[in-house]
Design a protein around this motif. Structure first.
Motif, PDB file in Angstrom:
ATOM      1  N   HIS A  30       0.773  -0.614  -0.371  1.00 38.05           N
ATOM      2  CA  HIS A  30      -0.054   0.097  -0.434  1.00 38.05           C
ATOM      3  C   HIS A  30       0.971   1.429  -0.312  1.00 38.05           C
ATOM      4  O   HIS A  30       1.420   1.596   1.043  1.00 38.05           O
ATOM      5  CB  HIS A  30      -1.155  -0.540   1.248  1.00 38.05           C
ATOM      6  CG  HIS A  30      -2.093  -1.576   1.571  1.00 38.05           C
ATOM      7  ND1 HIS A  30      -2.992  -1.241   0.669  1.00 38.05           N
ATOM      8  CD2 HIS A  30      -2.107  -1.995   1.834  1.00 38.05           C
ATOM      9  CE1 HIS A  30      -3.663  -2.157   0.939  1.00 38.05           C
ATOM     10  NE2 HIS A  30      -2.893  -3.251   1.468  1.00 38.05           N
ATOM     11  N   GLY A  31       0.717   2.220  -0.919  1.00 42.39           N
ATOM     12  CA  GLY A  31       1.471   3.102  -1.049  1.00 42.39           C
ATOM     13  C   GLY A  31       3.606   2.842  -2.006  1.00 42.39           C
ATOM     14  O   GLY A  31       2.923   2.217  -2.469  1.00 42.39           O
ATOM     15  N   PHE A  32       3.887   3.428  -1.551  1.00 42.98           N
ATOM     16  CA  PHE A  32       5.332   3.406  -2.057  1.00 42.98           C
ATOM     17  C   PHE A  32       6.380   3.102  -1.009  1.00 42.98           C
ATOM     18  O   PHE A  32       7.046   3.140   0.526  1.00 42.98           O
ATOM     19  CB  PHE A  32       5.649   4.529  -2.286  1.00 42.98           C
ATOM     20  CG  PHE A  32       7.175   4.861  -2.438  1.00 42.98           C
ATOM     21  CD1 PHE A  32       7.363   4.118  -3.708  1.00 42.98           C
ATOM     22  CD2 PHE A  32       8.403   5.216  -1.760  1.00 42.98           C
ATOM     23  CE1 PHE A  32       8.558   4.036  -3.788  1.00 42.98           C
ATOM     24  CE2 PHE A  32       9.666   5.180  -1.666  1.00 42.98           C
ATOM     25  CZ  PHE A  32       9.952   4.623  -3.346  1.00 42.98           C
ATOM     26  N   CYS A  33       6.810   1.857  -1.610  1.00 47.08           N
ATOM     27  CA  CYS A  33       8.131   0.954  -0.537  1.00 47.08           C
ATOM     28  C   CYS A  33       9.472   0.991  -0.494  1.00 47.08           C
ATOM     29  O   CYS A  33       9.481   0.630  -2.428  1.00 47.08           O
ATOM     30  CB  CYS A  33       7.710  -0.301  -0.859  1.00 47.08           C
ATOM     31  SG  CYS A  33       8.922  -1.488  -0.519  1.00 47.08           S
ATOM     32  N   ASP A  66       5.891   1.648   8.707  1.00 52.39           N
ATOM     33  CA  ASP A  66       6.211   2.513   7.948  1.00 52.39           C
ATOM     34  C   ASP A  66       3.845   3.011   7.638  1.00 52.39           C
ATOM     35  O   ASP A  66       3.436   2.509   6.843  1.00 52.39           O
ATOM     36  CB  ASP A  66       6.405   2.193   6.900  1.00 52.39           C
ATOM     37  CG  ASP A  66       6.301   3.971   6.006  1.00 52.39           C
ATOM     38  OD1 ASP A  66       5.903   4.765   6.428  1.00 52.39           O
ATOM     39  OD2 ASP A  66       7.796   3.953   5.153  1.00 52.39           O
ATOM     40  N   GLY A 105       2.917   5.275   5.686  1.00 54.35           N
ATOM     41  CA  GLY A 105       2.237   5.866   4.318  1.00 54.35           C
ATOM     42  C   GLY A 105       1.800   7.347   4.350  1.00 54.35           C
ATOM     43  O   GLY A 105       1.347   8.020   5.553  1.00 54.35           O
ATOM     44  N   LYS A 106       0.943   7.156   3.086  1.00 55.89           N
ATOM     45  CA  LYS A 106       0.993   8.599   3.569  1.00 55.89           C
ATOM     46  C   LYS A 106      -0.754   9.060   4.339  1.00 55.89           C
ATOM     47  O   LYS A 106      -1.120   7.895   3.936  1.00 55.89           O
ATOM     48  CB  LYS A 106       0.220   8.864   1.717  1.00 55.89           C
ATOM     49  CG  LYS A 106       1.345   8.676   1.166  1.00 55.89           C
ATOM     50  CD  LYS A 106       1.511  10.677   0.404  1.00 55.89           C
ATOM     51  CE  LYS A 106       3.061  10.585  -0.159  1.00 55.89           C
ATOM     52  NZ  LYS A 106       4.092  11.473   0.085  1.00 55.89           N
ATOM     53  N   ASN A 148       6.381   9.655   3.179  1.00 57.37           N
ATOM     54  CA  ASN A 148       6.429   9.459   1.849  1.00 57.37           C
ATOM     55  C   ASN A 148       6.875   7.996   1.181  1.00 57.37           C
ATOM     56  O   ASN A 148       6.330   7.733   0.705  1.00 57.37           O
ATOM     57  CB  ASN A 148       7.295  10.584   1.510  1.00 57.37           C
ATOM     58  CG  ASN A 148       7.531  11.378   1.806  1.00 57.37           C
ATOM     59  OD1 ASN A 148       6.592  12.092   1.416  1.00 57.37           O
ATOM     60  ND2 ASN A 148       8.433  12.496   1.952  1.00 57.37           N
ATOM     61  N   GLY A 186       5.405   3.464   1.986  1.00 58.90           N
ATOM     62  CA  GLY A 186       3.709   3.165   2.209  1.00 58.90           C
ATOM     63  C   GLY A 186       3.874   1.861   3.021  1.00 58.90           C
ATOM     64  O   GLY A 186       4.946   1.604   4.162  1.00 58.90           O
ATOM     65  N   THR A 187       3.123   1.085   3.628  1.00 59.03           N
ATOM     66  CA  THR A 187       2.683  -0.151   4.684  1.00 59.03           C
ATOM     67  C   THR A 187       3.009  -2.066   3.281  1.00 59.03           C
ATOM     68  O   THR A 187       2.252  -1.426   2.463  1.00 59.03           O
ATOM     69  CB  THR A 187       1.950   0.019   5.775  1.00 59.03           C
ATOM     70  OG1 THR A 187       2.235  -1.002   6.458  1.00 59.03           O
ATOM     71  CG2 THR A 187       1.053   0.049   4.658  1.00 59.03           C
TER      72      THR A 187
END
Length: 104
Positions: free
Chosen positions: A15-18, A82, A84-85, A89, A91-92
């Motif tokens: 989910h989001g940016f890794c 993490d 995330g948003k 910046n 993600g998880t």
């Protein structure tokens, strides 16, 4: 003989940016007291720190259900810390911990 286990740590969802670049299906294996990377998978220290207290009991035979991380004895879930948003910046990542008995 006391059963031995290994734990397959598999990326289930991102989910989001890794920052590591994990993708579903990436994995590594924990056996005895060491980590075996698979497919040149990088191992994130943040994610690893969140799962160490769970992996150790799984290796010793404690079920994921008893540990409260799954509905089955041999499959549990944990995520990296993490959020995330909008908090970071990043993600998880959701990891599946799949316990497998080792017969030697």
């Amino acid at each position: 003989m006391v059963p031995r286990y290994r734990v397959h740590v598999i990326v289930k969802e991102v989910h989001g940016f890794c920052a590591i670049g994990y993708k579903p299906g990436d994995m590594f294996v924990v056996e005895k007291f060491y980590i075996k990377p698979v497919q040149n998978t990088k191992i994130c220290l943040h994610a690893l720190s969140s799962m160490l207290t769970i992996i150790a009991p799984l290796l010793k035979g404690v079920s994921a259900k008893v540990l409260g991380i799954g509905e089955e004895d041999d499959i549990g879930y944990i995520q990296c810390p993490d959020p995330g948003k909008p908090y970071t910046n990043g993600g998880t990542v959701i990891f599946e911990l799949r316990r497998e008995e080792v017969r030697e």
